[in-house]
Design a protein around this motif. Sequence first.
Motif: not given
Length: 234
Positions: A138-139, A141-144, A166, A168, A170, A176
């Motif tokens: 869930d983290r 490629g994105r800020w979870m 958050y 992440a 990457v 990102l």
Amino acid sequence: MLKHIRAGNMGHSNLHWLDSYHHFSFSDYYNPNNIQFGVLRVVNDDLVGPGTGFDTHPHSNMEILSYVVDGELTHADNMGNRRSLKRGQVQYMSAGTGVLHSEHNYGHEVLRFLQIWIFPDWEGYTPQYGDQPFRWEDRIGRWMPIASGDGNPDFPIQIHADVRVYAAMVPRGESLPFEVAAGRQAYLVDIEGAAEINGALLEPRDAMEIVEESITLRAEDTVHALIIEMEKSV
């Protein structure tokens, strides 16, 4: 405004069982110009040897997050909680009126975790404990979203402070962005991997203060990072 903070310029202590980098003044490391960043009071990057740990000790009136990077962290407290967490998992403790707890590494590998203390918006809360497993994917490629103080249901952990936290991961070569709005600031920790952020090259364990500015994190290696976003200091 951006400020790159290199790990080599942070406080550092090595007690043999505990090797710790102090982002802010803590224990024997004291810098009057580096006490806190907004409501963020402590970020310790701790390496805890196998079979060792922090024996029972008190806390009060502080919001505490522990983010496990490697190994296994075992928490116990006088509220009856006893939990073990692994890589990518997070525990939360609102110390409030007072709590006793311990943190140990009962495993065979070195435990690495980030210990984060945040000033609460009010003193005297009833102590609370919680933890979240968080799926690793869930983290990527994105800020979870991890923790928030505004009741946003996207953040599984709710704390008593005006912050948003958050994490992440990457992948190498990918980018990102993260926006820090007017009246806000953020503290970014490069946990693992080298990252280029708005022209600055961050190495593992480096950090960056971000005030009212948007950034783009470009992963030179695969990068694991954490951001704590909050109201701008007056």
